[in-house]
Design an enzyme around this catalytic site. Structure first.
Site, PDB file in Angstrom:
ATOM      1  N   SER A 145     -19.765  10.030  -4.360  1.00  0.00           N
ATOM      2  CA  SER A 145     -19.988  10.951  -3.396  1.00  0.00           C
ATOM      3  C   SER A 145     -19.276  10.585  -2.032  1.00  0.00           C
ATOM      4  O   SER A 145     -18.331   9.969  -2.084  1.00  0.00           O
ATOM      5  CB  SER A 145     -21.300  11.643  -3.151  1.00  0.00           C
ATOM      6  OG  SER A 145     -21.305  12.780  -2.337  1.00  0.00           O
ATOM      7  N   GLU A 250     -13.314  14.316  -8.010  1.00  0.00           N
ATOM      8  CA  GLU A 250     -14.324  15.617  -8.095  1.00  0.00           C
ATOM      9  C   GLU A 250     -14.821  15.944  -7.126  1.00  0.00           C
ATOM     10  O   GLU A 250     -14.471  15.276  -5.861  1.00  0.00           O
ATOM     11  CB  GLU A 250     -15.547  14.732  -9.059  1.00  0.00           C
ATOM     12  CG  GLU A 250     -16.086  13.708  -8.598  1.00  0.00           C
ATOM     13  CD  GLU A 250     -17.214  14.017  -7.303  1.00  0.00           C
ATOM     14  OE1 GLU A 250     -18.088  14.944  -7.717  1.00  0.00           O
ATOM     15  OE2 GLU A 250     -17.319  13.342  -6.260  1.00  0.00           O
ATOM     16  N   HIS A 318     -20.908  14.428  -9.358  1.00  0.00           N
ATOM     17  CA  HIS A 318     -22.101  15.137  -9.047  1.00  0.00           C
ATOM     18  C   HIS A 318     -22.510  16.023 -10.256  1.00  0.00           C
ATOM     19  O   HIS A 318     -22.644  17.171 -10.122  1.00  0.00           O
ATOM     20  CB  HIS A 318     -21.753  16.184  -7.766  1.00  0.00           C
ATOM     21  CG  HIS A 318     -21.518  15.642  -6.576  1.00  0.00           C
ATOM     22  ND1 HIS A 318     -20.197  15.051  -6.087  1.00  0.00           N
ATOM     23  CD2 HIS A 318     -22.263  15.203  -5.461  1.00  0.00           C
ATOM     24  CE1 HIS A 318     -20.191  14.427  -4.930  1.00  0.00           C
ATOM     25  NE2 HIS A 318     -21.377  14.425  -4.560  1.00  0.00           N
TER      26      HIS A 318
END
Length: 349
Positions: A145, A250, A318
């Protein structure tokens, strides 16, 4: 709480405005392109540092839970000095969060380093990281992330293989744990990384499906991570380098028009021009409001002109069941099979 879109804009402005950012920490930001610098593997009984490079922990028990998780992996845990600091939505001032990372790499008693979580704020510490110190003291550094900013910067500025994988606050369910151990705790060849197997109760696979956008095989250096963070560092000394890469991306909680905008930004910047392969994971919890292109339509428009093998749906980021992916290692993407093959270990004995 500030949304990721607003923070990405502020982060980019802050990095561009930072005075002499490229020399802070007595190191140049010139990227390192050579044989990967592999850290020593983690083993039960090792001591790992846990740092908070981005968002603060809202509850002290969240840090306790993360510590217990790492201890359940067989590790001894040392918290960063500023782990409980708070500065707005951040886990302390920028220099202090960077100091915790530098201290963990400098300490001979620390064998590896976990980010507690992602959130917001990791790009703010990039000018204060001592990349030369890290190059001299290679260790496992893992997260995902917002931690993408650090994973990319450290790999590019030092050559150290970094790991896009679970943070200390992750659940480490069986699939995630197996991948983590295979990539970070074993000096054997990693072999094939692929999505979780189809559950027996499903007649056909319904979860963790791979969509082949362009078939074929390609070999390149693994780079990538969270799309928002990659976009936020464009035009800075920490901009991602994608030439000759297997580029994986992503994101989470981004409306599709924003995904389209960020992918278009990378496309306009030529980041898809000289890649060897393209891998999109998932856009988790990404709502559609009003008329919209589908995610697949967006990916086909941006990926297909590159003419390289490309897939979407790969299990990283995630999602609950996630692969650990070593950034900076050579890998072969098989877009027809939906797999990534890594012929050697990302760590040493």
């Amino acid at each position: 709480m500030m949304n990721r879109r607003a923070f990405a804009k502020l982060s980019s402005l802050a990095l561009l405005a930072a005075p002499a950012a490229h020399t802070i920490g007595q190191t140049s930001v010139k990227s390192v392109r050579s044989a990967p610098l592999r850290p020593r593997k983690l083993s039960p009984g090792d001591t790992v540092g846990m740092v908070l490079p981005a968002s603060m922990s809202f509850e002290a028990d969240e840090i306790a839970l993360a510590r217990e998780t790492l201890e359940a992996l067989g590790m001894k845990v040392v918290l960063g000095k500023h782990a409980y600091d708070r500065y707005g939505y951040l886990a302390g001032k920028d220099r202090d969060r960077a100091a915790d990372i530098n201290a963990m790499f400098a300490s001979p008693d620390i064998d590896g380093i976990f980010a507690f979580s992602g959130g917001w704020g990791a790009p703010r510490v990039l000018p204060y990281i001592d990349y030369e110190l890290i190059r001299r003291n290679p260790k496992v550094f893992i997260g995902f992330s917002d931690i993408t900013a650090l994973l990319t910067a450290i790999n590019q500025k030092t050559g150290l293989v970094t790991f896009h994988g679970p943070v200390a606050h992750s659940s480490f369910e069986p699939f995630t744990l197996e991948s983590f151990k295979r990539v970070v705790m074993s000096s054997q060849s990693i072999g094939t990384l692929s999505n979780p197997p189809k559950p027996e109760e499903q007649l056909v696979r319904r979860d963790y499906r791979i969509v082949t956008l362009t078939g074929g095989k390609a070999t390149g250096t693994i780079v990538g991570g969270n799309l928002s963070l990659i976009a936020a560092t464009m035009g800075t000394p920490y901009e991602i380098e994608t030439e000759g890469s297997i580029f994986f991306i992503e994101d989470v909680r981004e409306e599709l028009y924003r995904v389209d905008r960020m992918l278009t930004q990378l496309w306009l910047a030529g980041k898809f021009d000289r890649v060897k392969g393209l891998v999109f994971g998932r856009c988790t919890d990404c709502p559609v409001k009003g008329p919209s292109l589908s995610l697949e339509e967006i990916l086909r428009e941006r990926f297909l002109p590159s003419g390289v093998p490309a897939i979407s749906g790969f299990a990283f980021g995630h999602i609950e069941k996630k692969l650990t992916i070593p950034i900076g290692m050579q890998a072969t993407l098989d877009a027809d099979a939906g797999t990534l093959e890594i012929a050697m270990s990302a760590v040493t004995d």
